[in-house]
Scaffold this motif. Structure first.
Motif, short mmCIF file in Angstrom:
data_model
loop_
_atom_site.label_atom_id
_atom_site.label_comp_id
_atom_site.label_asym_id
_atom_site.label_seq_id
_atom_site.Cartn_x
_atom_site.Cartn_y
_atom_site.Cartn_z
N UNK A 49 1.05 -1.14 -0.08
CA UNK A 49 0.03 -0.01 0.19
C UNK A 49 0.88 1.32 0.06
N UNK A 50 2.00 1.09 -0.30
CA UNK A 50 3.01 2.30 -0.26
C UNK A 50 2.65 3.44 -1.00
N UNK A 51 1.84 3.35 -2.23
CA UNK A 51 1.64 4.43 -3.02
C UNK A 51 -0.09 4.67 -2.65
N UNK A 52 -0.60 4.14 -1.69
CA UNK A 52 -2.22 4.24 -1.43
C UNK A 52 -2.35 5.72 -0.92
N UNK A 53 -3.36 6.48 -1.05
CA UNK A 53 -3.82 7.29 -0.33
C UNK A 53 -4.97 6.98 0.81
N UNK A 54 -5.50 5.86 0.54
CA UNK A 54 -6.55 5.47 1.03
C UNK A 54 -6.18 4.64 2.38
N UNK A 55 -5.17 3.99 2.16
CA UNK A 55 -4.42 3.35 3.36
C UNK A 55 -3.53 4.00 4.36
N UNK A 56 -3.33 5.57 4.05
CA UNK A 56 -2.16 6.11 4.68
C UNK A 56 -2.57 6.06 5.99
N UNK A 57 -3.84 5.83 6.62
CA UNK A 57 -3.85 5.84 7.87
C UNK A 57 -3.32 4.59 8.73
N UNK A 58 -3.44 3.69 8.13
CA UNK A 58 -3.26 2.52 8.73
C UNK A 58 -1.89 1.40 8.23
N UNK A 59 -1.54 1.83 7.11
CA UNK A 59 -0.43 1.30 6.57
C UNK A 59 0.83 1.88 6.27
N UNK A 60 1.88 1.21 5.93
CA UNK A 60 3.11 1.95 5.66
C UNK A 60 3.19 2.56 4.27
N UNK A 61 3.21 3.61 4.14
CA UNK A 61 3.15 4.53 2.70
C UNK A 61 4.50 5.30 2.79
N UNK A 62 4.61 6.05 1.68
CA UNK A 62 5.80 6.74 1.45
C UNK A 62 5.94 7.93 2.62
N UNK A 63 4.67 8.33 2.93
CA UNK A 63 4.84 9.42 4.02
C UNK A 63 5.47 9.03 5.15
N UNK A 64 5.42 7.77 5.33
CA UNK A 64 6.23 7.21 6.61
C UNK A 64 7.75 7.34 6.45
N UNK A 65 8.18 7.13 5.18
CA UNK A 65 9.42 7.24 4.91
C UNK A 65 10.07 8.57 5.01
N UNK A 66 9.32 9.64 4.58
CA UNK A 66 9.47 11.06 4.65
C UNK A 66 9.56 11.37 6.06
N UNK A 67 8.57 11.01 6.73
CA UNK A 67 8.82 10.94 8.57
C UNK A 67 10.17 10.74 8.76
N UNK A 68 10.33 9.68 8.47
CA UNK A 68 11.76 8.92 9.11
C UNK A 68 12.93 9.89 8.57
N UNK A 69 12.98 10.21 7.48
CA UNK A 69 13.88 11.14 7.12
C UNK A 69 13.98 12.58 7.93
N UNK A 70 12.74 12.85 7.95
CA UNK A 70 12.61 14.20 8.81
C UNK A 70 13.04 14.23 10.25
N UNK A 71 12.98 12.96 10.96
CA UNK A 71 13.39 12.54 12.19
C UNK A 71 14.52 12.77 12.48
N UNK A 72 15.47 12.67 11.40
CA UNK A 72 16.86 12.73 11.32
C UNK A 72 17.33 13.89 11.80
#
Length: 278
Positions: free
Chosen positions: A147-170
């Motif tokens: 579901x990485x490219x999904x917008x509907x599953x962004x609340x409950x699944x691992x998506x690209x937004x989470x990867x960007x958050x991981x980078x921002x947390x650096x």
């Protein structure tokens, strides 16, 4: 444009200027002294990683339709509170951090006197590589999510937004620790000589305005997820201001007018070696 929107934009411009100018005093002071003694490479070195991560995450939040759509799905249709000045600030910060770092790692090219503070501490090197490994792991987890490219599953699944958050947390991790080695160096030297207080005053001013801008933006949207959805930007101002207050206390109260020890412990490593020799 209403008054609050104008005030937000004004604060954004002023904090951008204050934080951007804050990169210059230390490198200028080093150049005038022809030395980096009294300071440590740890601060500008780890800053390079932090601002690289901050620039990438801000660009994704600002430019990527997918990231913005996934953000909206996760945060009730809102848009990220990232402005163009955040991107330009991060890019400028990365550039100036590289310049300042070069003064420590390549002192001969600048005509500087060699200093023990030119060697990064094991703590900073460990955090540097740990952040790189952690971010890489998060990206691979997202790559493995269907579901990485999904917008509907962004609340409950691992998506690209989470990867960007991981980078921002650096950037957040870097901000939490980047000043610590210099606080310790000042304490061991019983002096702030060599450390520019002007950069601290500018950083403190920028932190207040950055938090004010984000609070105004969240108030305009009538939802404080503008802050919870972008915790790095909010934390940057708060954490930096706490460190700024420590440096101001050292400079103006604890070690006011002090020139430091005759043999300064320029870095954490240098101080440890000096104590063993003594």
């Amino acid at each position: 444009m209403g008054f609050l929107e104008f005030l937000s934009a004004l604060f954004g411009v002023i904090y951008f200027v204050a934080w951007s100018v804050s990169f210059y005093p230390q490198s200028i002071l080093n150049f005038r002294r022809k030395s980096t003694s009294g300071t440590t490479v740890d601060f500008p070195l780890i800053n390079c990683l932090g601002f690289a991560a901050y620039m990438v995450s801000n660009m994704a939040f600002y430019y990527s339709p997918l990231i913005r759509a996934q953000y909206a799905a996760r945060y009730k249709g809102l848009t990220p509170t990232v402005h163009f000045n955040d991107i330009t600030f991060a890019a400028h910060g990365l550039f100036m951090s590289l310049i300042t770092t070069s003064q420590y790692l390549c002192p001969g090219a600048w005509g500087f006197t060699p200093s023990m503070g030119n060697r990064p501490s094991r703590l900073i090197l460990g955090i540097f590589f740990g952040c790189v490994v952690g971010t890489t792991a998060a990206i691979f987890i997202v790559l493995g999510s269907p579901e990485r490219d999904s917008t509907h599953e962004a609340v409950s699944s691992w998506v690209w937004l989470d990867a960007i958050y991981a980078i921002s947390y650096v950037k957040l991790i870097v901000t939490l620790i980047k000043y610590t080695p210099q606080v310790i160096v000042n304490y061991r030297n019983k002096s702030t000589k060599g450390w520019s207080i002007l950069q601290i005053l500018l950083d403190f001013s920028g932190g207040i305005l950055s938090i004010s801008q984000q609070s105004i933006d969240s108030y305009i949207q009538r939802d404080w997820s503008g802050i919870t959805g972008n915790p790095v930007k909010f934390a940057l101002g708060n954490v930096s201001m706490i460190y700024d207050l420590v440096f101001m206390t050292q400079h103006y109260v604890l070690y006011r007018g002090a020139d430091g020890k005759q043999t300064e412990g320029d870095s954490l490593l240098g101080s440890d070696e000096e104590r063993r020799i003594d």
